[in-house]
Design a protein around this motif. Structure first.
Motif, short mmCIF file in Angstrom:
data_model
loop_
_atom_site.label_atom_id
_atom_site.label_comp_id
_atom_site.label_asym_id
_atom_site.label_seq_id
_atom_site.Cartn_x
_atom_site.Cartn_y
_atom_site.Cartn_z
N ALA A 4 -2.85 -14.09 -6.70
CA ALA A 4 -3.00 -14.67 -5.36
C ALA A 4 -4.13 -13.99 -4.58
CB ALA A 4 -1.69 -14.57 -4.60
N LYS A 5 -4.51 -12.80 -4.97
CA LYS A 5 -5.58 -12.03 -4.30
C LYS A 5 -5.25 -11.72 -2.85
CE LYS A 5 -9.78 -12.46 -6.33
NZ LYS A 5 -11.11 -12.98 -6.58
N LYS A 6 -3.96 -11.59 -2.56
CA LYS A 6 -3.54 -11.25 -1.19
C LYS A 6 -2.73 -9.96 -1.24
CE LYS A 6 -3.38 -16.04 0.28
NZ LYS A 6 -3.99 -16.22 1.57
N LEU A 7 -3.10 -9.04 -0.37
CA LEU A 7 -2.49 -7.71 -0.41
C LEU A 7 -1.93 -7.32 0.95
CD1 LEU A 7 -5.58 -6.54 -2.25
CD2 LEU A 7 -3.37 -5.94 -3.17
N HIS A 86 -11.02 3.29 0.47
CA HIS A 86 -11.95 2.89 -0.58
C HIS A 86 -11.43 1.64 -1.32
CE1 HIS A 86 -13.53 7.29 -0.80
NE2 HIS A 86 -14.07 6.60 0.18
N GLN A 87 -10.13 1.62 -1.56
CA GLN A 87 -9.55 0.43 -2.21
C GLN A 87 -9.71 -0.80 -1.33
OE1 GLN A 87 -5.61 0.60 -3.99
NE2 GLN A 87 -5.67 2.83 -3.93
N VAL A 88 -9.43 -0.62 -0.04
CA VAL A 88 -9.53 -1.74 0.91
C VAL A 88 -10.94 -2.32 0.89
CG1 VAL A 88 -9.53 -2.32 3.38
CG2 VAL A 88 -7.64 -0.99 2.41
N ILE A 89 -11.93 -1.44 0.98
CA ILE A 89 -13.33 -1.88 1.00
C ILE A 89 -13.66 -2.62 -0.29
CG2 ILE A 89 -15.73 -1.04 0.94
CD1 ILE A 89 -14.73 1.24 2.84
N SER A 93 -14.64 -6.58 -0.70
CA SER A 93 -15.97 -6.98 -1.18
C SER A 93 -15.87 -7.80 -2.47
CB SER A 93 -16.87 -5.76 -1.37
OG SER A 93 -16.35 -4.97 -2.39
N ASN A 94 -14.69 -7.84 -3.06
CA ASN A 94 -14.50 -8.66 -4.27
C ASN A 94 -13.63 -9.88 -4.03
OD1 ASN A 94 -15.91 -7.33 -6.64
ND2 ASN A 94 -14.90 -5.59 -5.68
N GLY A 95 -13.51 -10.27 -2.77
CA GLY A 95 -12.86 -11.53 -2.44
C GLY A 95 -11.35 -11.49 -2.28
N TYR A 96 -10.80 -10.29 -2.20
CA TYR A 96 -9.36 -10.18 -1.96
C TYR A 96 -9.12 -10.16 -0.44
CZ TYR A 96 -8.88 -8.99 -6.91
OH TYR A 96 -8.91 -9.02 -8.28
N GLU A 97 -7.88 -10.49 -0.06
CA GLU A 97 -7.58 -10.54 1.36
C GLU A 97 -6.50 -9.50 1.70
OE1 GLU A 97 -5.96 -13.76 4.65
OE2 GLU A 97 -6.32 -14.41 2.59
#
Ligand code: SF4
Length: 187
Positions: A4-7, A86-89, A93-97
């Protein structure tokens, strides 16, 4: 691809109540209602570190925002949040939300918009006339906890906006309803 790319960023003790100050717990291990909901809805979960456990360990006393509001604790909070930042950034930058950060209202560290305050707490207990005289000073104020404040500063510096939500341990049912209502719009 099933992703889902949502965190969601979660305060540590929502997944591990054992980190809390001894005697404070509303669940056995993890906040099941919230965690089950997040899993069911397909959110990835990033667990924030517990700054108080990392500084004071499992036998620490409960403290207030004023006691934790020191350059040493703020520095520690920044240090432990850095790898998460760092993970958030990288995710963004890789399209995750990053859909939300969920903290713990009333906590002197992880409160989002409510924290606990007592202007003169500190020192030896025998300097106080009674336990009541100590607890009488305790109040909840509309302010973030110290760790949350450092997180907010770190996100602002990078111009990253993540909605801030909170579980209110004094009223988990209504705060969980509000969180779910918000997240329903993000599914
Ligand atoms: S400092 Fe934060 S993560 Fe740790 S126990 Fe308190 S509210 Fe939970």
């Amino acid at each position: 691809m099933l992703r889902a790319k949502k965190l969601v960023l979660l305060s540590h003790c929502l997944l591990n109540v054992n980190a809390k100050v001894g005697g404070l717990a509303n669940y056995l291990g993890a906040q099941e209602e919230l965690i089950s909901y997040l899993v069911q809805k397909g959110f990835g979960i990033i667990q924030l570190p517990c700054p108080e456990m990392g500084c004071g360990g499992a036998r620490r006393w409960g403290q207030t925002r004023q006691q934790l509001d020191t350059p040493f604790f703020r520095d520690y909070c920044q240090k432990i949040f850095r790898p998460i930042m760092h993970q958030v950034i990288d995710y963004i930058s890789n399209g995750y939300e990053l859909v939300a950060l969920i903290g713990i209202n009333s906590s002197p560290s992880c409160g989002v918009n409510i924290t606990c305050s007592a202007a003169s707490w500190g020192g030896e207990l025998h300097n106080w006339s009674s336990i009541e005289s100590i607890t009488q000073e305790l109040e909840l104020i509309p302010y973030p906890g110290v760790f949350m404040e450092q997180i907010i500063i770190s996100l602002e510096v990078k111009d990253i906006k993540i909605p801030l939500l909170a579980v209110d341990e004094a009223d988990p049912a209504s705060s969980l309803s509000e969180i779910k209502l918000f997240l329903e719009g993000e599914v």
